[in-house]
Structures are given as C-alpha cells and as structure tokens.
Design a protein around this motif. Structure first.
Motif, PDB file in Angstrom:
ATOM      1  N   SER A  81       0.850  -1.180   0.000  1.00  0.00           N
ATOM      2  CA  SER A  81       0.000   0.000   0.000  1.00  0.00           C
ATOM      3  C   SER A  81       0.896   1.245   0.000  1.00  0.00           C
ATOM      4  O   SER A  81       2.107   1.157   0.252  1.00  0.00           O
ATOM      5  N   ASP A  83       0.838   3.535   2.210  1.00  0.00           N
ATOM      6  CA  ASP A  83       1.311   3.691   3.589  1.00  0.00           C
ATOM      7  C   ASP A  83       2.499   2.778   3.872  1.00  0.00           C
ATOM      8  O   ASP A  83       3.464   3.194   4.531  1.00  0.00           O
ATOM      9  N   GLU A  84       2.431   1.533   3.397  1.00  0.00           N
ATOM     10  CA  GLU A  84       3.556   0.608   3.601  1.00  0.00           C
ATOM     11  C   GLU A  84       4.807   1.110   2.886  1.00  0.00           C
ATOM     12  O   GLU A  84       5.912   1.061   3.433  1.00  0.00           O
ATOM     13  N   GLU A  86       5.530   4.219   2.067  1.00  0.00           N
ATOM     14  CA  GLU A  86       6.014   5.415   2.765  1.00  0.00           C
ATOM     15  C   GLU A  86       6.742   5.043   4.052  1.00  0.00           C
ATOM     16  O   GLU A  86       7.814   5.570   4.345  1.00  0.00           O
ATOM     17  N   SER A  87       6.168   4.129   4.809  1.00  0.00           N
ATOM     18  CA  SER A  87       6.786   3.690   6.062  1.00  0.00           C
ATOM     19  C   SER A  87       8.162   3.078   5.799  1.00  0.00           C
ATOM     20  O   SER A  87       9.134   3.362   6.512  1.00  0.00           O
TER      21      SER A  87
END
Length: 99
Positions: A81, A83-84, A86-87
């Motif tokens: 995702s 978010d994944e 970016e993290s």
C-alpha cells in the motif's frame, strides 16, 4: 495485470518504437535525477552522509529508492500500500544515506 502495470508496459513498448516517447521518458528521468543530485549535494555539504557514501553514490541511492520504477515495484509488483511504501522509505532512506 493492474492498470499501472499495463500503462507502464504500454509506455515501455511505445518508447521502444517511438523516439518522442523515449525522449519524454529521458527528460523526465534526467529532471528527477537532477533534483536528487541537488538533495545529495545538500546532504554532502551538511556532512550528513554515512561514511563511504559520496554525493554520486547518494544520488544513485536516492534514485533507487525514489524513482518511478522503484515506486511501481513496491506498489504493483509487491502489492504494498502507499502507507507501507512510505513507512519503508522513512526507514530505508536514512539507513542507506545518513551517518
């Protein structure tokens, strides 16, 4: 095959056949690499790079992490995702670059 994968495949096929598409890709890549070179230069000027990482290598590492190809690999090929992705970038970039 996801939409972005199809679009990337079509773009790659078009670039092989059409000089204009290839030229547009090269201009986009050169622009991004130039911007990443500025970031790498700033980090080098601040003395923030890890030992053994010079400005040229920092530019390469930034490119490997932040290019469109890397993005599509993470999101389309690996199914991460946003978010994944970016993290992971928040962890991987400092580890790769900073001293």
């Amino acid at each position: 095959m996801r939409y972005r994968e199809r679009a990337a495949a079509c773009n790659a096929a078009a670039a092989a056949q059409d000089g204009g598409v290839r030229e547009s890709q090269e201009v986009a890549h050169e622009g991004l690499r130039a911007a990443l070179r500025l970031v790498a230069g700033r980090l080098a000027g601040m003395g923030a790079l890890r030992d053994g990482i010079d400005e040229a290598r920092a530019t390469d590492l930034l490119w490997m992490h932040l290019s469109n190809t890397a993005y599509f690999l993470r999101t389309d090929e690996l199914g991460w995702s946003l978010d994944e992705s970016e993290s992971w970038l928040h962890q991987a970039l400092p580890a790769a670059l900073l001293g």
